[in-house]
Enzyme design. Sequence first.
Site, PDB file in Angstrom:
ATOM      1  CG  ASN A   9      -1.796   1.198   1.324  1.00  0.00           C
ATOM      2  OD1 ASN A   9      -1.811   2.018   0.397  1.00  0.00           O
ATOM      3  ND2 ASN A   9      -2.526   1.327   2.415  1.00  0.00           N
ATOM      4  CG  HIS A  95      -6.059   1.818   4.940  1.00  0.00           C
ATOM      5  ND1 HIS A  95      -5.702   2.723   5.917  1.00  0.00           N
ATOM      6  CD2 HIS A  95      -5.011   0.968   4.809  1.00  0.00           C
ATOM      7  CE1 HIS A  95      -4.470   2.424   6.338  1.00  0.00           C
ATOM      8  NE2 HIS A  95      -4.043   1.370   5.688  1.00  0.00           N
ATOM      9  CD  GLU A  97      -3.220   5.381   6.626  1.00  0.00           C
ATOM     10  OE1 GLU A  97      -3.153   5.462   5.386  1.00  0.00           O
ATOM     11  OE2 GLU A  97      -2.298   4.911   7.324  1.00  0.00           O
ATOM     12  CD  GLU A 169      -3.512  -2.414   7.232  1.00  0.00           C
ATOM     13  OE1 GLU A 169      -2.390  -2.588   6.780  1.00  0.00           O
ATOM     14  OE2 GLU A 169      -4.176  -1.381   7.009  1.00  0.00           O
ATOM     15  N   GLY A 175       2.215   2.327  11.049  1.00  0.00           N
ATOM     16  CA  GLY A 175       3.189   3.426  10.975  1.00  0.00           C
ATOM     17  C   GLY A 175       3.805   3.787  12.317  1.00  0.00           C
ATOM     18  CB  SER A 216       4.958  -1.601  12.410  1.00  0.00           C
ATOM     19  OG  SER A 216       4.469  -0.305  12.705  1.00  0.00           O
TER      20      SER A 216
HETATM   21  P1  13P Z   1       2.914   0.555   7.761  1.00  0.00           P
HETATM   22  O1  13P Z   1       3.440  -0.731   7.168  1.00  0.00           O
HETATM   23  O2  13P Z   1       3.637   1.765   7.305  1.00  0.00           O
HETATM   24  O3  13P Z   1       2.764   0.443   9.254  1.00  0.00           O
HETATM   25  O4  13P Z   1       1.418   0.730   7.173  1.00  0.00           O
HETATM   26  C1  13P Z   1       0.524  -0.315   7.293  1.00  0.00           C
HETATM   27  C2  13P Z   1      -0.670  -0.001   6.481  1.00  0.00           C
HETATM   28  O5  13P Z   1      -1.468   0.847   6.825  1.00  0.00           O
HETATM   29  C3  13P Z   1      -0.854  -0.755   5.228  1.00  0.00           C
HETATM   30  O6  13P Z   1      -2.131  -0.570   4.716  1.00  0.00           O
END
Ligand code: 13P
Length: 255
Positions: A9, A95, A97, A169, A175, A216
């Site tokens: 992603n 997602h 976000e 997730e 992150g 992560s």
């Molecule tokens: P990271 O791997 O940067 O933690 O992000 C995970 C993510 O949100 C993938 O969709």
Amino acid sequence: MRRPLIAANWKMHLGREEEALGLVRRIRHPLGKIEGVDVVLCPPFTVLALLAEVLGPSRIALGAQNMHWAEQGAHTGEVSPSMLAGLCQYVILGHSERRASGGSTEDDAAINRKVKAAFGGGLIPIVCVGESGEQREAGATDDVVRGQVSCALAELELDQARRCVLAYEPIWAIGSGRPATPAEANRIISLSVRGAVADGFGEEAAQAARVLYGGSVLPDNIETFTAMPEIDGALVGGASLGPEFVELVRRASLR
Ligand code: 13P
């Protein structure tokens, strides 16, 4: 036997042609040589058509990062299933976000419409679920994750539920450099993610669906996740933005 899958992603990165091409030119040949694992790159919309052309029919699949459920209409800034269908095979939906916007195009009902529309348009959805840090502290992880999975998959046909990709997730792990422990991710995936699929579609479907872990994930820890029996791969953010992604995929293939 479920085939491992690693999905990249890219989020809102590498969306200019030269950036996207720079990375894809470096990783496509080494990735193409790695057997035993499916790889999906999910770049920004701006370079999806370009990468579809550059990769052609290749072992590396493409995905979008979002989609509207409608075929067309007055939906400024949105992209429809049929617009994506010629360009990619997968689409990330729900997602955290995007869910965080709180908008009516990102609630559970909307995500369910998108999942159905994705299958209708010939795309495989990668449906993201996961609890916040607060929900986790309150002991609500199972309820939250189960609810998100059962809403997202509501009214699917059995075959669609089996083919759906789910990504667990936990929001606090994204992150943050603080991944879930592999044992904990494995437990939630078994109990809450596959548990919800089993409730809706039966145990066989729950065992057929691929479930990824995200949050992560790095080349250094991927094997600890793929070693877990319930985890079929990863949805990778930051570590998918550079050539180290090849090493991450290589290690996932050793499962
Ligand atoms: P990271 O791997 O940067 O933690 O992000 C995970 C993510 O949100 C993938 O969709």
